[in-house]
Motif scaffolding. Structure first.
Motif, PDB file in Angstrom:
ATOM      1  N   THR A  39       0.818  -1.227   0.000  1.00  0.00           N
ATOM      2  CA  THR A  39       0.000   0.000   0.000  1.00  0.00           C
ATOM      3  C   THR A  39       0.840   1.260   0.000  1.00  0.00           C
ATOM      4  O   THR A  39       0.351   2.327   0.355  1.00  0.00           O
ATOM      5  CB  THR A  39      -0.930   0.010   1.229  1.00  0.00           C
ATOM      6  OG1 THR A  39      -0.122  -0.084   2.423  1.00  0.00           O
ATOM      7  CG2 THR A  39      -1.908  -1.151   1.191  1.00  0.00           C
ATOM      8  N   GLN A  76     -13.652  -2.206   5.858  1.00  0.00           N
ATOM      9  CA  GLN A  76     -14.130  -1.289   4.833  1.00  0.00           C
ATOM     10  C   GLN A  76     -13.878   0.167   5.235  1.00  0.00           C
ATOM     11  O   GLN A  76     -14.423   0.645   6.229  1.00  0.00           O
ATOM     12  CB  GLN A  76     -15.636  -1.489   4.617  1.00  0.00           C
ATOM     13  CG  GLN A  76     -16.017  -2.869   4.133  1.00  0.00           C
ATOM     14  CD  GLN A  76     -15.557  -3.094   2.706  1.00  0.00           C
ATOM     15  OE1 GLN A  76     -15.689  -2.232   1.861  1.00  0.00           O
ATOM     16  NE2 GLN A  76     -15.007  -4.255   2.449  1.00  0.00           N
ATOM     17  N   PRO A 134     -12.932 -10.047   7.397  1.00  0.00           N
ATOM     18  CA  PRO A 134     -12.132 -10.343   6.197  1.00  0.00           C
ATOM     19  C   PRO A 134     -11.437  -9.121   5.605  1.00  0.00           C
ATOM     20  O   PRO A 134     -10.294  -9.199   5.178  1.00  0.00           O
ATOM     21  CB  PRO A 134     -13.161 -10.916   5.219  1.00  0.00           C
ATOM     22  CG  PRO A 134     -14.281 -11.396   6.077  1.00  0.00           C
ATOM     23  CD  PRO A 134     -14.335 -10.460   7.233  1.00  0.00           C
ATOM     24  N   PHE A 135     -12.132  -7.991   5.575  1.00  0.00           N
ATOM     25  CA  PHE A 135     -11.538  -6.759   5.051  1.00  0.00           C
ATOM     26  C   PHE A 135     -12.232  -5.581   5.727  1.00  0.00           C
ATOM     27  O   PHE A 135     -13.451  -5.482   5.727  1.00  0.00           O
ATOM     28  CB  PHE A 135     -11.701  -6.668   3.531  1.00  0.00           C
ATOM     29  CG  PHE A 135     -10.812  -5.633   2.890  1.00  0.00           C
ATOM     30  CD1 PHE A 135      -9.545  -5.965   2.445  1.00  0.00           C
ATOM     31  CD2 PHE A 135     -11.242  -4.325   2.735  1.00  0.00           C
ATOM     32  CE1 PHE A 135      -8.711  -5.016   1.861  1.00  0.00           C
ATOM     33  CE2 PHE A 135     -10.428  -3.369   2.157  1.00  0.00           C
ATOM     34  CZ  PHE A 135      -9.159  -3.712   1.710  1.00  0.00           C
ATOM     35  N   GLU A 185      -1.360  -8.261  -3.823  1.00  0.00           N
ATOM     36  CA  GLU A 185      -2.615  -8.352  -3.085  1.00  0.00           C
ATOM     37  C   GLU A 185      -2.509  -7.553  -1.788  1.00  0.00           C
ATOM     38  O   GLU A 185      -1.477  -7.558  -1.116  1.00  0.00           O
ATOM     39  CB  GLU A 185      -2.928  -9.815  -2.755  1.00  0.00           C
ATOM     40  CG  GLU A 185      -3.104 -10.708  -3.982  1.00  0.00           C
ATOM     41  CD  GLU A 185      -4.354 -10.364  -4.761  1.00  0.00           C
ATOM     42  OE1 GLU A 185      -5.414 -10.212  -4.118  1.00  0.00           O
ATOM     43  OE2 GLU A 185      -4.279 -10.215  -5.992  1.00  0.00           O
ATOM     44  N   TYR A 206      -3.991  -6.933   2.011  1.00  0.00           N
ATOM     45  CA  TYR A 206      -4.753  -7.497   3.129  1.00  0.00           C
ATOM     46  C   TYR A 206      -4.952  -6.399   4.174  1.00  0.00           C
ATOM     47  O   TYR A 206      -4.019  -5.676   4.519  1.00  0.00           O
ATOM     48  CB  TYR A 206      -4.020  -8.684   3.751  1.00  0.00           C
ATOM     49  CG  TYR A 206      -4.048  -9.941   2.917  1.00  0.00           C
ATOM     50  CD1 TYR A 206      -5.041 -10.899   3.105  1.00  0.00           C
ATOM     51  CD2 TYR A 206      -3.078 -10.180   1.943  1.00  0.00           C
ATOM     52  CE1 TYR A 206      -5.068 -12.061   2.345  1.00  0.00           C
ATOM     53  CE2 TYR A 206      -3.094 -11.338   1.179  1.00  0.00           C
ATOM     54  CZ  TYR A 206      -4.093 -12.272   1.385  1.00  0.00           C
ATOM     55  OH  TYR A 206      -4.122 -13.418   0.637  1.00  0.00           O
ATOM     56  N   PHE A 207      -6.168  -6.308   4.681  1.00  0.00           N
ATOM     57  CA  PHE A 207      -6.498  -5.294   5.679  1.00  0.00           C
ATOM     58  C   PHE A 207      -7.674  -5.832   6.503  1.00  0.00           C
ATOM     59  O   PHE A 207      -8.827  -5.554   6.224  1.00  0.00           O
ATOM     60  CB  PHE A 207      -6.840  -3.970   4.993  1.00  0.00           C
ATOM     61  CG  PHE A 207      -7.153  -2.832   5.930  1.00  0.00           C
ATOM     62  CD1 PHE A 207      -6.619  -2.777   7.213  1.00  0.00           C
ATOM     63  CD2 PHE A 207      -7.971  -1.797   5.519  1.00  0.00           C
ATOM     64  CE1 PHE A 207      -6.906  -1.721   8.063  1.00  0.00           C
ATOM     65  CE2 PHE A 207      -8.267  -0.733   6.358  1.00  0.00           C
ATOM     66  CZ  PHE A 207      -7.729  -0.699   7.630  1.00  0.00           C
ATOM     67  N   GLY A 208      -7.362  -6.648   7.499  1.00  0.00           N
ATOM     68  CA  GLY A 208      -8.419  -7.273   8.291  1.00  0.00           C
ATOM     69  C   GLY A 208      -7.890  -7.725   9.630  1.00  0.00           C
ATOM     70  O   GLY A 208      -6.749  -7.421   9.995  1.00  0.00           O
ATOM     71  N   LEU A 224      -9.128 -14.100   5.754  1.00  0.00           N
ATOM     72  CA  LEU A 224      -9.048 -12.719   5.312  1.00  0.00           C
ATOM     73  C   LEU A 224      -9.202 -12.627   3.798  1.00  0.00           C
ATOM     74  O   LEU A 224      -8.790 -13.537   3.065  1.00  0.00           O
ATOM     75  CB  LEU A 224      -7.720 -12.090   5.745  1.00  0.00           C
ATOM     76  CG  LEU A 224      -7.750 -11.350   7.095  1.00  0.00           C
ATOM     77  CD1 LEU A 224      -8.025 -12.320   8.232  1.00  0.00           C
ATOM     78  CD2 LEU A 224      -6.456 -10.601   7.328  1.00  0.00           C
ATOM     79  N   GLN A 225      -9.782 -11.515   3.339  1.00  0.00           N
ATOM     80  CA  GLN A 225     -10.038 -11.300   1.917  1.00  0.00           C
ATOM     81  C   GLN A 225      -8.987 -10.357   1.352  1.00  0.00           C
ATOM     82  O   GLN A 225      -8.818  -9.234   1.847  1.00  0.00           O
ATOM     83  CB  GLN A 225     -11.433 -10.692   1.725  1.00  0.00           C
ATOM     84  CG  GLN A 225     -11.765 -10.295   0.301  1.00  0.00           C
ATOM     85  CD  GLN A 225     -11.947 -11.509  -0.592  1.00  0.00           C
ATOM     86  OE1 GLN A 225     -12.793 -12.348  -0.311  1.00  0.00           O
ATOM     87  NE2 GLN A 225     -11.175 -11.593  -1.656  1.00  0.00           N
ATOM     88  N   SER A 226      -8.286 -10.795   0.328  1.00  0.00           N
ATOM     89  CA  SER A 226      -7.299  -9.936  -0.311  1.00  0.00           C
ATOM     90  C   SER A 226      -7.950  -9.148  -1.438  1.00  0.00           C
ATOM     91  O   SER A 226      -8.930  -9.586  -2.050  1.00  0.00           O
ATOM     92  CB  SER A 226      -6.133 -10.763  -0.857  1.00  0.00           C
ATOM     93  OG  SER A 226      -6.589 -11.635  -1.878  1.00  0.00           O
ATOM     94  N   VAL A 227      -7.386  -7.959  -1.708  1.00  0.00           N
ATOM     95  CA  VAL A 227      -7.895  -7.088  -2.763  1.00  0.00           C
ATOM     96  C   VAL A 227      -6.736  -6.696  -3.658  1.00  0.00           C
ATOM     97  O   VAL A 227      -5.713  -6.216  -3.163  1.00  0.00           O
ATOM     98  CB  VAL A 227      -8.551  -5.826  -2.157  1.00  0.00           C
ATOM     99  CG1 VAL A 227      -8.990  -4.871  -3.255  1.00  0.00           C
ATOM    100  CG2 VAL A 227      -9.725  -6.211  -1.279  1.00  0.00           C
TER     101      VAL A 227
END
Length: 620
Positions: free
Chosen positions: A68, A150, A147-148, A129, A131-133, A118-121
């Motif tokens: 990031t 928001q 998972p993420f 990818e 990750y932020f969770g 966790l959900q990667s974006v």
């Protein structure tokens, strides 16, 4: 430039550098919250929960620092989350532990984060990818995963974190008994021939409570912290007796009734009145509810569009209630700003009732009652204005009921019981064990559609995950009530924070006033237009196959006159429509002038005054 000025500039630069360096290290996490309502401060509810955690909770906070590096907005928000978690940890008396994990691209920790749920974006500096969770665990091994996190849900950040920590810290979740006559768990839509999803309101309470579904043949309601009834329809006497006994035995009850359940109105392709009521229980609780009428409210009505590109129309039965409609003395209403309802019923205290009836949600004084049957054929909401005459009375939409009450079935009930061998049935007499109570605890809302998704929430798909984004406080109304009645009231004050919605109340009031002023004029012009078109139609019918000669000269002149009159009336109608916006446009112009001219002038004035004052001090 002399050396003294250079020395002063260098000293100022060094001092500024030292201040920044010291503040970044010594004042990390220190914030001055000047926002309305203390938007960025921990609420009393959060501090109370953190100070009284029952068991240890560990939170692993994952963030991709390297990926990031070119996303400053996301990094700033991640820092905000980290600081908030640190503050949580400092106020938990050692019960909460926070571990921050920096996920490097293609590392083993990334694999562990993915396995944890966790959900990667995609979108990192090199397509990596992000990750932020977080993953939270308690001592018993129970786990909660976000998972993420928001960024657009920052308003709910504190509530979500506190709810998660509180749920993991408790040994057992509060148990809520639920009975519903509507398909809130999802079902099958006959019209679209598709499965309907579970209501978002149910997901809201499912995270923080243990839900137990009550069946219609239940003999007793036991072991639950509160009872939730949603759109009860044609309840068996057996279940009604069970509810009666639960309430009289000290159980807390919340009921959503409705004169017109819109989610169940379409039956076999036709709209029918589907209402919900528990009249026998209401009578014993001292509540009067007429399911044949619904509230029309001009002041709180919403504007809807009829079809694509349709003319905006005010719907008197579709209401959006603000703080003025909510009792500010009731903890359940804390922090609520907007509640949307549809085809709402009206309640009142029954004559001679022994209970205390306390309204918590009411309509405006510009309200009236209408026959619920008109809703089955309502294609144009504007027709509700035709016979609308405000009664200057505020009708009760939701209320608390407390105080002494007696059983609705003092003589018991007779039920039919199937024999064990399947051959016939036998009648059984069921007697109430509790005949009265000194203090029942009941909350009633005269609308069940308030919980349906269309009135308060938007559900979006985020990389395969359903994200619920509330745009009204309907879900918070349910949560506040359930938390209050089940003894989890600390969370109410937390969710009341972080409200960013700032409606243009002055603009909305101007719009309603303009509509009232010009509505009569508009109706008169429309009636005149209809009469003119009818006269034109009669003359047109006299033509023989479109031959103008069949009309006399006088009739042709009349036809032309009616056509000119029609154009004139239509122009007047357009003028009325334009007049509706004039007050709002004038207000907008005034605000622009203030922002463009007055504010800068005031700033310059204060700057000049400050400079003049400093010069006087220097010359003194």
């Amino acid at each position: 430039m002399n050396s003294s000025i250079i020395l002063k500039l260098v000293s100022a630069f060094v001092a500024l550098f030292l201040i920044i360096l010291l503040s970044s290290n010594l004042l990390s996490g220190v914030r001055l919250d000047l926002s309305e309502g203390g938007l960025y401060s921990l609420s009393d509810g959060t501090e109370s929960i953190l100070e009284n955690l029952e068991s240890d909770v560990t939170i692993d906070y994952y963030f991709s620092e390297q990926a990031t590096s070119q996303l400053p907005a996301l990094r700033t928000y991640a820092k905000r989350v980290e600081e908030l978690l640190t503050e949580y940890e400092s106020k938990s008396n050692g019960k909460l532990s926070i571990n921050k994990i920096d996920l490097a691209p293609f590392s083993e920790q990334e694999d562990e984060a993915a396995l944890a749920g966790l959900q990667s974006v995609p979108g990192g500096a090199r397509g990596d990818e992000i990750y932020f969770g977080l993953v939270a665990k308690n001592a018993a091994g129970r786990e909660e995963v976000v998972p993420f996190i928001q960024p657009d849900k920052e308003a709910f950040l504190e509530y979500d974190l506190t709810r998660l920590i509180s749920a993991l810290s408790r040994e057992t979740l509060p148990k809520i008994g639920i009975y519903s006559g509507a398909d809130i768990r999802g079902g099958f839509d006959v019209m679209s021939r598709q499965q309907t999803p579970e209501w978002a309101a149910l997901q809201f309470i499912n995270d923080n409570f243990d839900l137990e579904w009550i069946e219609d043949d239940a003999d007793a309601i036991e072991g639950v912290d509160m009872l939730l009834l949603i759109a009860p329809q044609d309840l068996s006497q057996r279940l009604q007796l069970a509810i009666d006994q639960y309430a009289l035995s000290g159980g807390k009850v919340m009921v959503f009734v409705d004169p017109y359940i819109e989610t169940m109105a379409m039956m076999n392709g036709m709209a029918t009145v589907q209402s919900s009521n528990i009249s026998a229980l209401f009578e014993s609780w001292g509540v009067a509810f007429d399911e044949s009428q619904f509230i029309t409210d001009f002041e709180n009505s919403m504007v809807v569009s009829l079809g694509q590109g349709g003319q905006p129309t005010r719907h008197l039965g579709l209401l959006s209630l603000g703080p003025n409609a909510l009792s500010q003395d009731d903890v359940v209403m804390f922090g609520l700003e907007s509640i949307n309802l549809s085809s709402v019923g009206a309640m009142s205290a029954a004559e001679g009732a022994s209970t205390v009836f306390t309204p918590v949600i009411q309509s405006s004084a510009q309200s009236a009652l209408a026959d619920v049957n008109v809703l089955t054929t309502l294609n144009d909401p504007s027709t509700l204005m035709n016979d609308f005459v405000p009664t200057e009375q505020r009708y009760t939409i939701a209320a608390r009921v407390g105080g002494p009450a007696e059983s609705a079935f003092p003589d018991g009930i007779t039920v039919s019981e199937e024999l064990a061998d399947g051959e016939g049935s036998v009648d059984l007499k069921l007697e109430p064990s509790v005949l009265s109570s000194e203090n029942v605890n009941i909350m009633i809302v005269a609308d069940s559609d308030v919980l349906s998704d269309r009135l308060w929430v938007q559900v979006q798909n985020f990389f395969g995950q359903q994200i619920i984004s509330p745009w009204a406080d309907n879900g918070s109304l349910l949560l506040n009530s359930v938390e209050n009645l089940s003894g989890q009231s600390e969370l109410i004050s937390i969710r009341g924070q972080g409200r960013y919605s700032r409606p243009f109340e002055r603009v909305e009031a101007l719009q309603r006033d303009a509509e009232e002023r010009f509505l009569a004029q508009q109706e008169a012009l429309e009636a005149q237009l209809i009469a003119t078109e009818e006269q034109m139609f009669e003359l047109e019918q006299m033509r023989d196959g479109g031959d103008v000669v069949s009309l006399t000269e006088e009739q042709n002149k009349a036809l032309l006159r009616f056509q000119e009159e029609k154009l004139k009336i239509r122009k007047q109608l357009r003028d009325v429509q334009h007049q509706l916006d004039q007050d709002i446009d004038a207000l907008g112009t005034k605000l622009k002038l203030i922002n463009i001219f007055l504010v800068p002038v005031l700033i310059c004035f204060f700057a000049l005054m400050l400079g003049f004052r400093q010069r006087r001090i220097a010359n003194a």
